[in-house]
Design a protein around this motif. Sequence first.
Motif, PDB file in Angstrom:
ATOM      1  N   HIS A  11       0.698  -1.235  -0.086  1.00  0.00           N
ATOM      2  CA  HIS A  11       0.025  -0.025   0.119  1.00  0.00           C
ATOM      3  C   HIS A  11       0.904   1.233   0.097  1.00  0.00           C
ATOM      4  CE1 HIS A  11       0.639  -0.813   4.334  1.00  0.00           C
ATOM      5  NE2 HIS A  11       0.616   0.620   4.423  1.00  0.00           N
ATOM      6  N   ILE A  12       0.170   2.323  -0.231  1.00  0.00           N
ATOM      7  CA  ILE A  12       0.674   3.758  -0.247  1.00  0.00           C
ATOM      8  C   ILE A  12       0.365   4.660   0.913  1.00  0.00           C
ATOM      9  CG2 ILE A  12       1.190   5.706  -1.694  1.00  0.00           C
ATOM     10  CD1 ILE A  12       1.208   3.842  -4.097  1.00  0.00           C
ATOM     11  N   HIS A  13       0.950   5.500   1.492  1.00  0.00           N
ATOM     12  CA  HIS A  13       0.768   6.565   2.331  1.00  0.00           C
ATOM     13  C   HIS A  13       0.856   7.672   1.662  1.00  0.00           C
ATOM     14  CE1 HIS A  13      -0.055   4.212   5.927  1.00  0.00           C
ATOM     15  NE2 HIS A  13       1.042   3.560   5.669  1.00  0.00           N
ATOM     16  N   ILE A  14       0.257   8.549   1.254  1.00  0.00           N
ATOM     17  CA  ILE A  14       0.451   9.794   0.363  1.00  0.00           C
ATOM     18  C   ILE A  14      -0.070  11.231   1.080  1.00  0.00           C
ATOM     19  CG2 ILE A  14      -2.154   9.567  -0.513  1.00  0.00           C
ATOM     20  CD1 ILE A  14      -0.536   9.830  -3.505  1.00  0.00           C
ATOM     21  N   THR A  15       1.026  12.182   0.371  1.00  0.00           N
ATOM     22  CA  THR A  15       0.583  13.446   0.739  1.00  0.00           C
ATOM     23  C   THR A  15      -0.597  14.165  -0.122  1.00  0.00           C
ATOM     24  OG1 THR A  15       2.425  14.420  -0.890  1.00  0.00           O
ATOM     25  CG2 THR A  15       3.130  14.055   1.247  1.00  0.00           C
ATOM     26  N   GLU A  16      -0.984  15.089   0.385  1.00  0.00           N
ATOM     27  CA  GLU A  16      -2.263  15.689  -0.441  1.00  0.00           C
ATOM     28  C   GLU A  16      -1.794  16.513  -1.751  1.00  0.00           C
ATOM     29  OE1 GLU A  16      -5.968  18.708   0.763  1.00  0.00           O
ATOM     30  OE2 GLU A  16      -4.239  18.609   2.028  1.00  0.00           O
ATOM     31  N   GLU A  17      -0.556  16.933  -1.660  1.00  0.00           N
ATOM     32  CA  GLU A  17       0.158  17.545  -2.897  1.00  0.00           C
ATOM     33  C   GLU A  17       0.230  16.406  -3.983  1.00  0.00           C
ATOM     34  OE1 GLU A  17       0.756  19.929   0.565  1.00  0.00           O
ATOM     35  OE2 GLU A  17       1.530  18.016   0.153  1.00  0.00           O
ATOM     36  N   HIS A  18       0.894  15.356  -3.717  1.00  0.00           N
ATOM     37  CA  HIS A  18       1.122  14.181  -4.592  1.00  0.00           C
ATOM     38  C   HIS A  18      -0.172  13.490  -5.214  1.00  0.00           C
ATOM     39  CE1 HIS A  18       5.523  12.995  -3.171  1.00  0.00           C
ATOM     40  NE2 HIS A  18       5.406  14.204  -4.159  1.00  0.00           N
ATOM     41  N   LEU A  19      -1.516  13.489  -4.313  1.00  0.00           N
ATOM     42  CA  LEU A  19      -2.604  13.226  -4.782  1.00  0.00           C
ATOM     43  C   LEU A  19      -3.038  13.834  -5.888  1.00  0.00           C
ATOM     44  CD1 LEU A  19      -4.878  10.767  -4.146  1.00  0.00           C
ATOM     45  CD2 LEU A  19      -6.021  12.700  -3.171  1.00  0.00           C
ATOM     46  N   ALA A  20      -2.937  15.373  -5.497  1.00  0.00           N
ATOM     47  CA  ALA A  20      -3.456  16.353  -6.745  1.00  0.00           C
ATOM     48  C   ALA A  20      -2.657  16.181  -8.104  1.00  0.00           C
ATOM     49  CB  ALA A  20      -3.242  17.604  -6.341  1.00  0.00           C
ATOM     50  N   VAL A  21      -1.450  15.672  -7.798  1.00  0.00           N
ATOM     51  CA  VAL A  21      -0.648  15.527  -9.164  1.00  0.00           C
ATOM     52  C   VAL A  21      -1.204  14.097  -9.835  1.00  0.00           C
ATOM     53  CG1 VAL A  21       1.571  14.706 -10.294  1.00  0.00           C
ATOM     54  CG2 VAL A  21       1.584  16.691  -8.421  1.00  0.00           C
ATOM     55  N   LEU A  22      -1.296  13.157  -8.912  1.00  0.00           N
ATOM     56  CA  LEU A  22      -1.890  11.597  -9.478  1.00  0.00           C
ATOM     57  C   LEU A  22      -3.268  11.759  -9.980  1.00  0.00           C
ATOM     58  CD1 LEU A  22       0.054   9.536  -7.056  1.00  0.00           C
ATOM     59  CD2 LEU A  22       0.621  10.015  -9.225  1.00  0.00           C
ATOM     60  N   PHE A  23      -4.203  12.445  -9.357  1.00  0.00           N
ATOM     61  CA  PHE A  23      -5.679  12.322  -9.381  1.00  0.00           C
ATOM     62  C   PHE A  23      -6.127  13.629  -9.777  1.00  0.00           C
ATOM     63  CE2 PHE A  23      -4.430   8.611  -7.096  1.00  0.00           C
ATOM     64  CZ  PHE A  23      -5.318   7.579  -7.733  1.00  0.00           C
ATOM     65  N   GLY A  24      -5.485  14.720 -10.108  1.00  0.00           N
ATOM     66  CA  GLY A  24      -6.055  15.826 -10.502  1.00  0.00           C
ATOM     67  C   GLY A  24      -6.201  17.044  -9.220  1.00  0.00           C
ATOM     68  N   GLU A  25      -6.111  18.275  -9.587  1.00  0.00           N
ATOM     69  CA  GLU A  25      -6.424  19.239  -8.628  1.00  0.00           C
ATOM     70  C   GLU A  25      -7.775  18.986  -7.687  1.00  0.00           C
ATOM     71  OE1 GLU A  25      -4.359  21.766  -6.528  1.00  0.00           O
ATOM     72  OE2 GLU A  25      -3.625  21.056  -8.316  1.00  0.00           O
ATOM     73  N   GLY A  26      -7.644  19.338  -6.497  1.00  0.00           N
ATOM     74  CA  GLY A  26      -8.918  19.061  -5.725  1.00  0.00           C
ATOM     75  C   GLY A  26      -9.339  18.025  -5.311  1.00  0.00           C
ATOM     76  N   ALA A  27      -8.409  16.645  -5.864  1.00  0.00           N
ATOM     77  CA  ALA A  27      -9.104  15.210  -5.563  1.00  0.00           C
ATOM     78  C   ALA A  27      -8.772  15.049  -3.976  1.00  0.00           C
ATOM     79  CB  ALA A  27      -7.703  14.333  -6.308  1.00  0.00           C
ATOM     80  N   THR A  28      -9.518  14.193  -3.726  1.00  0.00           N
ATOM     81  CA  THR A  28      -9.569  13.908  -1.999  1.00  0.00           C
ATOM     82  C   THR A  28      -9.539  12.188  -2.236  1.00  0.00           C
ATOM     83  OG1 THR A  28     -12.006  13.758  -2.143  1.00  0.00           O
ATOM     84  CG2 THR A  28     -11.184  15.878  -1.493  1.00  0.00           C
TER      85      THR A  28
END
Length: 191
Positions: A11-28
């Motif tokens: 599994h992966i633990h992720i930062t909010e900034e990296h989630l935005a890059v991978l899934f798009g701005e504003g992703a949650t």
Amino acid sequence: MKIIVETSARHIHITEEHLAVLFGEGATLTCKKELSQPGQFACEERVTIVGPKGEMKNVSILGPFRSQTQVELSRTDARKIGLDAPIRESGDLAGSPGCKLIGPKGEIDLDCGVIIAKRHAHMTPEQAAQFGVVDKQNIYIKLNYNDRMLIFGDVVARVNPQYGLAVHIDTDEANAAGLPGTVEGEVLLSL
């Protein structure tokens, strides 16, 4: 002295900034399933992990957000994609190898962050007192399933008022012990 033993898959633990890059701005992060540790959950969002020799698709992200992105693999997983990941406690990422993460909207090249999680036992201070252990103490966990008795040493006790009582081992360790899923183990302080 009984304790629940859970298998922690890749599994992966992720930062909010990296989630935005991978899934798009504003992703949650979207909760798919609550985990045994209070406030932690498996997410609907999944990524591909790429190493020098291969990739693993559809890898789960665990929430909530972390201050550093961390990839947790078993030794078998790491070798499969060509990484020599160290055995470490969560958050101890210095000097660990990196990898590429691919999401539906973008990619990230991590300089470090891939580890094999050191097996550990979560417990509250009250539970630790009942077991007779202190934070960071190494204990043993005895398992006996499917005619495969095994004792794991070097299980680090992690004591925090926010924890739920459980031992976490990776899939290689669970397979070595012949575990059918979440099981009950026995805490030993010495052999």
